[in-house]
Design a protein around this motif. Structure first.
Motif, PDB file in Angstrom:
ATOM      1  N   ILE A   1      -2.554   2.405 -11.392  1.00  0.00           N
ATOM      2  CA  ILE A   1      -2.467   2.423  -9.775  1.00  0.00           C
ATOM      3  C   ILE A   1      -2.089   3.928  -9.520  1.00  0.00           C
ATOM      4  O   ILE A   1      -0.959   4.452  -9.261  1.00  0.00           O
ATOM      5  N   PRO A   2      -3.293   4.499  -9.290  1.00  0.00           N
ATOM      6  CA  PRO A   2      -2.760   6.274  -9.253  1.00  0.00           C
ATOM      7  C   PRO A   2      -2.080   6.618  -7.740  1.00  0.00           C
ATOM      8  O   PRO A   2      -1.291   7.571  -7.884  1.00  0.00           O
ATOM      9  N   SER A   3      -2.352   5.823  -6.852  1.00  0.00           N
ATOM     10  CA  SER A   3      -1.620   5.976  -5.535  1.00  0.00           C
ATOM     11  C   SER A   3      -0.272   5.461  -5.556  1.00  0.00           C
ATOM     12  O   SER A   3       0.568   6.294  -4.721  1.00  0.00           O
ATOM     13  N   MET A   4       0.228   4.650  -6.544  1.00  0.00           N
ATOM     14  CA  MET A   4       1.585   4.338  -6.575  1.00  0.00           C
ATOM     15  C   MET A   4       2.194   4.205  -8.131  1.00  0.00           C
ATOM     16  O   MET A   4       2.271   3.038  -8.333  1.00  0.00           O
ATOM     17  N   PRO A   5       2.000   5.144  -8.885  1.00  0.00           N
ATOM     18  CA  PRO A   5       2.309   5.001 -10.425  1.00  0.00           C
ATOM     19  C   PRO A   5       3.422   4.578 -10.536  1.00  0.00           C
ATOM     20  O   PRO A   5       3.625   3.702 -11.991  1.00  0.00           O
ATOM     21  N   GLY A   6       4.476   4.432  -9.767  1.00  0.00           N
ATOM     22  CA  GLY A   6       5.884   3.699 -10.335  1.00  0.00           C
ATOM     23  C   GLY A   6       5.755   2.191 -10.369  1.00  0.00           C
ATOM     24  O   GLY A   6       6.691   1.768 -10.927  1.00  0.00           O
ATOM     25  N   LEU A   7       4.834   1.571  -9.938  1.00  0.00           N
ATOM     26  CA  LEU A   7       4.696   0.178  -9.773  1.00  0.00           C
ATOM     27  C   LEU A   7       3.897  -0.245 -11.074  1.00  0.00           C
ATOM     28  O   LEU A   7       3.509  -1.460 -11.269  1.00  0.00           O
TER      29      LEU A   7
ATOM     30  N   SER B   1       0.852  -1.234   0.041  1.00  0.00           N
ATOM     31  CA  SER B   1      -0.050  -0.072   0.004  1.00  0.00           C
ATOM     32  C   SER B   1       0.945   1.150   0.082  1.00  0.00           C
ATOM     33  O   SER B   1       2.065   1.140   0.352  1.00  0.00           O
ATOM     34  N   PRO B   2       0.394   2.473  -0.009  1.00  0.00           N
ATOM     35  CA  PRO B   2       1.076   3.448  -0.265  1.00  0.00           C
ATOM     36  C   PRO B   2       2.010   3.866   1.340  1.00  0.00           C
ATOM     37  O   PRO B   2       3.030   4.457   1.282  1.00  0.00           O
ATOM     38  N   GLN B   3       1.308   3.060   2.261  1.00  0.00           N
ATOM     39  CA  GLN B   3       1.722   3.446   3.560  1.00  0.00           C
ATOM     40  C   GLN B   3       2.660   2.442   3.980  1.00  0.00           C
ATOM     41  O   GLN B   3       3.834   2.513   4.653  1.00  0.00           O
TER      42      GLN B   3
ATOM     43  N   LEU C   1       6.663  -5.349 -10.573  1.00  0.00           N
ATOM     44  CA  LEU C   1       6.707  -6.145  -9.327  1.00  0.00           C
ATOM     45  C   LEU C   1       6.781  -7.529  -9.727  1.00  0.00           C
ATOM     46  O   LEU C   1       7.616  -8.316  -8.829  1.00  0.00           O
ATOM     47  N   VAL C   2       6.052  -8.061 -10.423  1.00  0.00           N
ATOM     48  CA  VAL C   2       5.989  -9.617 -10.653  1.00  0.00           C
ATOM     49  C   VAL C   2       7.306 -10.007 -11.218  1.00  0.00           C
ATOM     50  O   VAL C   2       7.911 -11.213 -10.761  1.00  0.00           O
TER      51      VAL C   2
ATOM     52  N   GLY D   1       8.907   3.397  -8.099  1.00  0.00           N
ATOM     53  CA  GLY D   1       8.524   2.031  -8.132  1.00  0.00           C
ATOM     54  C   GLY D   1       9.657   1.183  -7.564  1.00  0.00           C
ATOM     55  O   GLY D   1       9.700   0.163  -7.000  1.00  0.00           O
ATOM     56  N   GLU D   2      10.931   1.553  -8.074  1.00  0.00           N
ATOM     57  CA  GLU D   2      12.130   0.713  -7.982  1.00  0.00           C
ATOM     58  C   GLU D   2      12.399   0.682  -6.457  1.00  0.00           C
ATOM     59  O   GLU D   2      12.952  -0.257  -5.867  1.00  0.00           O
ATOM     60  N   GLU D   3      12.178   1.957  -5.700  1.00  0.00           N
ATOM     61  CA  GLU D   3      12.521   2.112  -4.489  1.00  0.00           C
ATOM     62  C   GLU D   3      11.395   0.984  -3.538  1.00  0.00           C
ATOM     63  O   GLU D   3      11.946   0.397  -2.555  1.00  0.00           O
ATOM     64  N   VAL D   4      10.220   1.202  -3.944  1.00  0.00           N
ATOM     65  CA  VAL D   4       9.453   0.461  -3.247  1.00  0.00           C
ATOM     66  C   VAL D   4       9.727  -1.178  -3.509  1.00  0.00           C
ATOM     67  O   VAL D   4       9.625  -2.069  -2.527  1.00  0.00           O
ATOM     68  N   VAL D   5      10.023  -1.586  -4.734  1.00  0.00           N
ATOM     69  CA  VAL D   5      10.251  -3.063  -4.852  1.00  0.00           C
ATOM     70  C   VAL D   5      11.560  -3.456  -4.095  1.00  0.00           C
ATOM     71  O   VAL D   5      11.495  -4.719  -3.364  1.00  0.00           O
ATOM     72  N   GLU D   6      12.474  -2.571  -4.019  1.00  0.00           N
ATOM     73  CA  GLU D   6      13.692  -2.957  -3.146  1.00  0.00           C
ATOM     74  C   GLU D   6      13.508  -3.016  -1.896  1.00  0.00           C
ATOM     75  O   GLU D   6      14.008  -4.039  -1.088  1.00  0.00           O
ATOM     76  N   THR D   7      12.566  -2.111  -1.147  1.00  0.00           N
ATOM     77  CA  THR D   7      12.209  -1.987   0.117  1.00  0.00           C
ATOM     78  C   THR D   7      11.485  -3.586   0.460  1.00  0.00           C
ATOM     79  O   THR D   7      11.643  -4.356   1.342  1.00  0.00           O
TER      80      THR D   7
END
Length: 426
Positions: free
Chosen positions: A180-186, A93-95, A191-192, A122-128
């Protein structure tokens, strides 16, 4: 659930194996005779299935039951090897990102959650996510990238399947996030693709509310709702719909996007307020509006502590407001009452079209509990149609992860036994 058994051909033996492993998985350990009686098969048929399952590492024969009171030879016990494999459930989620690992019996063996910083790419979220998954797998005794085949000699079985829930419009068949407006980088297959490379097992992607709805419906083995709408209520608003016992997805897999309804007749000022891609309904009832209403009420009432917390928490100010609701803050309760009056219009619209037996409130607002339900019931009291029962999610922030784990276990049954059946018990 109706038991399915058969005998005679290879396919029928596979059907019988499913019946056997389902029952054994539920009980954990049984005698062969008791298992045969429970599934309605001969002892010979059950033994045949057990031998095949033992060869796959899913069951093991134990010593005879010397405590048995039955006459004759003591019964031999057989055990389901829940530790033979593991599945992964992920919520993004964005949070935050939430991760859980479960064994083949559905018991969670490790879990973790990490807050996400504001406006991560998006890349930062995926790395996390990848680092959180790796840490969780190692806590469960599984190295990332190990599968059933590569861990045959280890104590903990490998990772067999992973399911991931994200906001937005998702194409599960393609493994692509379409919007995915709240997390457009994904958006897209990032992700998959990255998870599949890291995990070495199949990865399933679906809308988070769809997975949460499945998890909520099956949270209680003795009560599976056949007519249910689960509404995720936080910064955004979306719904999962169960009709006649089946999850309804719609023609484009985005049924339940109630946040885009325009039910409240927003004026020009409200129409231009949102710059975050919110729909008209979620713009009037979502997290940002709740924070705005709470701040205004706190200022009027002189609740300086609440105002300070809202300002200090920035992007996570909704958490401060929800904490204040639980603590009984008059300003926070006033804000919840304002948005509950608006939200009730959405529930009334859902009732008029779908007439569900139950509406479950999930997402961050579920933390408000009875004060929120009381406000909603009060504002629904004047509706001409009889309204559905209202509950808050029993799983709350873990609903998506729980639904993802259940989906992964369903897929293990389907892929290992080659059977696709509605209402899987896994």
């Amino acid at each position: 659930m109706e038991q399915v058994v058969a005998a005679g051909t290879q396919f029928m033996r596979e059907v019988n194996s499913v019946a056997v492993v389902r029952r054994l998985r539920t009980e954990g350990r049984m005698s062969v005779s008791a298992l045969a009686k429970a599934v309605g098969l001969s002892r010979q048929a059950v033994t045949r299935s057990l031998n095949a399952l033992a060869a796959e590492g899913l069951v093991e024969f134990g010593p005879v039951d010397r405590d048995s009171t039955r006459a004759g030879r003591p019964a031999q016990l057989v055990r389901f090897r829940a530790e033979a494999g593991h599945v992964l459930g992920v919520s993004i989620s964005p949070q935050d990102v939430r991760v859980a690992v479960a064994d083949l019996a559905g018991a969670v063996t490790a879990a973790d959650a990490v807050q996400l910083g504001a406006r991560l790419g998006g890349e930062e979220v995926v790395e996390t996510l990848l680092s959180t998954v790796d840490r969780t797998l190692r806590t469960a005794g599984i190295a990332a990238g190990t599968t059933a085949e590569t861990t045959a000699e280890t104590t903990a079985g490998g990772l067999w399947f992973a399911s991931v829930g994200t906001p937005g419009i998702v194409d599960p068949a393609a493994g692509v996030i379409k919007l995915i407006p709240s997390m457009p980088g994904l958006a897209g297959d990032l992700l998959v693709r990255r998870l599949t490379q890291a995990l070495g097992c199949p990865v399933y992607l679906d809308n988070d509310v769809k997975l949460a709805t499945q998890g909520e419906r099956r949270r209680d083995a003795d009560r599976r709702e056949d007519s249910l709408v689960m509404i995720h209520w936080g910064e955004r608003v979306g719904a999962g719909i169960v009709l006649n016992g089946e999850l309804y997805r719609g023609a484009s897999n985005d049924s339940g996007d109630v946040g885009f309804l325009d039910l409240l007749g927003a004026g020009p000022a409200e129409e231009t307020r949102s710059s975050r891609g919110l729909g008209p309904f979620e713009d009037r009832v979502g997290g940002a509006e709740i924070v705005r209403q709470a701040a205004a009420a706190a200022e009027r009432a002189g609740e300086t502590e609440l105002l300070s917390r809202i300002e200090a928490m920035g992007e996570h100010a909704l958490e401060a407001v929800l904490d204040a609701v639980v603590a009984g803050s008059p300003a926070a309760l006033e804000a919840i009452d304002v948005v509950a009056r608006r939200f009730a219009k959405g529930i009334a619209a859902i009732r008029a079209v779908l007439d569900p037996r139950l509406v479950v409130i999930g997402g961050p607002l579920a933390r408000c509990g009875e004060p929120l339900l009381a406000a909603l019931r009060r504002h629904l009291a004047g509706e001409p149609l009889e309204q559905p029962a209202l509950e808050v999610s029993a799983l709350q922030q873990d609903a998506v992860v729980h639904g993802a784990l259940l989906h992964s276990l369903d897929e293990i049954e389907r892929t290992r036994f080659g059977l696709v059946r509605p209402g899987s018990a896994w």
